[in-house]
Design an enzyme around this catalytic site. Structure first.
Site, PDB file in Angstrom:
ATOM      1  N   CYS A   5     108.087 -26.769  82.731  1.00  0.00           N
ATOM      2  CA  CYS A   5     108.287 -28.139  83.228  1.00  0.00           C
ATOM      3  C   CYS A   5     109.133 -28.137  84.497  1.00  0.00           C
ATOM      4  O   CYS A   5     108.868 -28.904  85.435  1.00  0.00           O
ATOM      5  CB  CYS A   5     108.970 -29.002  82.174  1.00  0.00           C
ATOM      6  SG  CYS A   5     108.052 -29.121  80.641  1.00  0.00           S
TER       7      CYS A   5
HETATM    8  C1  BEZ Z   1     108.033 -25.163  79.149  1.00  0.00           C
HETATM    9  O1  BEZ Z   1     108.078 -26.135  79.886  1.00  0.00           O
HETATM   10  O2  BEZ Z   1     108.292 -24.045  79.551  1.00  0.00           O
HETATM   11  C2  BEZ Z   1     107.644 -25.293  77.704  1.00  0.00           C
HETATM   12  C3  BEZ Z   1     107.911 -26.469  77.028  1.00  0.00           C
HETATM   13  C4  BEZ Z   1     107.567 -26.555  75.695  1.00  0.00           C
HETATM   14  C5  BEZ Z   1     106.966 -25.491  75.054  1.00  0.00           C
HETATM   15  C6  BEZ Z   1     106.684 -24.330  75.768  1.00  0.00           C
HETATM   16  C7  BEZ Z   1     107.034 -24.236  77.096  1.00  0.00           C
END
Ligand code: BEZ
Length: 210
Positions: free
Chosen positions: A45
């Site tokens: 994110c």
């Molecule tokens: C991420 O943004 O890296 C992420 C968020 C939730 C689960 C897996 C990855």
């Protein structure tokens, strides 16, 4: 039922990193992108939000406004925004909804309970100036989206809206396009005075209009 292409998207009010916003006021008469990502302080994110901020000029060129959504508190957004700027080199420059009660996420079907009860999936909604849904996609939490592809879709949608042309497989900006089937040859003669190449009566190719 999930929002479908052609549906009018629902309005909402929300607290965002840029203040309290009524969605319909924010998008009024413009092309818009509303997108969710699973959670603040997560690695993928962080890269997505930084890259979306870097595309500010590209969105502006196309008259597109952007709004993100995260199921976290506003105070968390403020702290995370600093991390995004530090690690991605660009500060957030669009509103990020603080959807801690999941009101907007639920309204837009961004929570897929068999994936997670609490986090949103990576949804994108491209909305036209008439407030109808033009495109949506959902990616899992572990796969960062390609925001260049979203720009490509917007280019295609805007060409269709302005010129009644569609874009073929793997089309890129500047390449030939296709006259939509709803345009008769009679109408095409006035819209495309330079003519077209008809590989089949239904497959009429023209240079991309400016
Ligand atoms: C991420 O943004 O890296 C992420 C968020 C939730 C689960 C897996 C990855």
């Amino acid at each position: 039922m999930a929002l479908q292409i052609g549906d009018k998207v629902p309005d909402f009010e929300a607290d965002t990193s840029e203040g309290h916003i009524r969605f319909y006021d924010y998008i009024d008469g413009k092309w818009a992108i509303l997108f969710s990502h699973p959670k603040n302080f997560t690695p993928v994110c962080t890269t997505e939000l930084g890259y979306t901020a870097k595309l500010k000029d590209e969105f502006a060129k196309r008259g597109v406004v952007v709004m993100g959504l995260s199921v976290d508190q506003l105070t968390d957004h403020e702290t995370w925004a600093k991390d995004i700027e530090e690690t991605q080199g660009t500060a957030l420059n669009f509103p990020l909804i603080a959807d801690h009660d999941r009101k907007v996420a639920t309204l837009y079907g961004m929570i897929h309970p068999n994936a997670s009860d609490t986090m949103t999936v990576r949804s994108v909604f491209v909305i036209g100036p008439d407030k109808t849904l033009k495109m949506s996609l959902n990616y899992p939490a572990s796969t960062g989206r390609n925001f260049d592809e979203i720009l490509r879709v917007i280019d295609s949608l805007q060409l269709t809206a302005a010129h009644k042309v569609a874009t073929p497989v793997n089309w890129k900006h500047g390449e030939d396009v296709i006259i939509v089937p709803a345009v008769s040859d009679e109408e095409a003669k006035t819209k495309f005075p330079g003519g077209w190449k008809a590989l089949k009566p239904y497959l009429r190719i023209v240079p991309q209009p400016k």
